[in-house]
Design an enzyme around this catalytic site. Sequence first.
Site, PDB file in Angstrom:
ATOM      1  N   LYS A  11      -0.211  -4.094   7.300  1.00 41.88           N
ATOM      2  CA  LYS A  11      -0.898  -2.817   7.277  1.00 41.88           C
ATOM      3  C   LYS A  11       0.138  -1.683   7.290  1.00 41.88           C
ATOM      4  O   LYS A  11       1.030  -1.648   8.145  1.00 41.88           O
ATOM      5  CB  LYS A  11      -1.809  -2.682   8.498  1.00 41.88           C
ATOM      6  CG  LYS A  11      -2.991  -3.633   8.509  1.00 41.88           C
ATOM      7  CD  LYS A  11      -4.104  -3.160   7.607  1.00 41.88           C
ATOM      8  CE  LYS A  11      -5.374  -3.971   7.815  1.00 41.88           C
ATOM      9  NZ  LYS A  11      -6.486  -3.507   6.965  1.00 41.88           N
TER      10      LYS A  11
ATOM     11  N   LYS B 298     -15.772  -7.912  -0.666  1.00 39.12           N
ATOM     12  CA  LYS B 298     -16.246  -8.066   0.713  1.00 39.12           C
ATOM     13  C   LYS B 298     -17.765  -8.026   0.700  1.00 39.12           C
ATOM     14  O   LYS B 298     -18.362  -7.130   0.094  1.00 39.12           O
ATOM     15  CB  LYS B 298     -15.704  -6.960   1.610  1.00 39.12           C
ATOM     16  CG  LYS B 298     -14.200  -7.005   1.841  1.00 39.12           C
ATOM     17  CD  LYS B 298     -13.754  -5.846   2.721  1.00 39.12           C
ATOM     18  CE  LYS B 298     -12.266  -5.901   3.002  1.00 39.12           C
ATOM     19  NZ  LYS B 298     -11.801  -4.724   3.785  1.00 39.12           N
TER      20      LYS B 298
END
Length: 326
Positions: A149, A245
């Site tokens: 990240k 997703k």
Amino acid sequence: MKVSARKRFVELSHPIRVAFGTLLGLDVVEVSLDHTGFTGRGECCPMAIYGQSASQTLAEIAKIAPAIEAGDVDRAVLQRVLPANAARNALDCAFWDLEAKVTGRTVWDIAGLARPASIPSDVTIGILSPEETFEAASSLEAPTMIKLKLGGERDIECLRAVRAARPDTPLFVDVNAGWTLERLNQLAPILADAGVSMIEQPLPPGDDALLDGYTGAVPLCADESCHDRSDLQRLQGRFAHINIKLDKTGGLTEALALAQAGREQNFGLMVGCMLATGLAIAPAYMIGSLCDVVDLDAPLIVKRPEDAGVRHDGRCLHAFERSLWG
């Protein structure tokens, strides 16, 4: 048919910082469809970044429940009467589970997919200090792939910390819409030199058109910018990959269709998830069987072992059992 829904908080084993904040856990909504002695279940994770909440999701489910209970809404009709969001995801996956139980078939058979015993899955490292990033990367046991990240204050130092600990592990980065085009163009050559294979969602989705000015060589992946098939035309020429997703597609039904359409339009396929228990990881695993990149490491970061549901051994995610879903 009886429709039930409940909210509960799923806690993380440790806080995870991303570009838009630090997560300690999230609310999920679980749906049950009871019919002729069988129960189908589904789960979603409404996210504020998409303008959704657990209370809003429960209200959407309650609103459509009478039509489902009357037999006026099945899985096919559901795609038309609810938008692609978390509420539809939980209901859609519950319909899949119920159909499998009522018919005695597996969800794999119903979808026409082969069931792999396991699929390689990444491990995520959140935004940390460079020293903590090095420690986190060093502690991993031969990971198949790392997702780092970015979007913090010391991105390049953290990148170099991962490479110092894991010089040869496949690596991609996820910015969660935390950069500007200027910063993307500035950092992309450094990422390329470090062997980064993909940059996930560098800019906010409203800034997709700015990516026409992207000058880097590292391929981009659309996450927040890609919800369902209606987005694909807009993403062409700007993103090389899409992140599927189920909370964005509104369920497994549209996720399967998006995977097929994405492949036909030459996008690389990735599957991801919001915070999830095994009940949501199971249908995502089916999409993972079709993808080049699998980002389903939620079983590694939930605090309660019983929430994991599906086993992730640090390298691979293993197939779910029918007793869980499907």
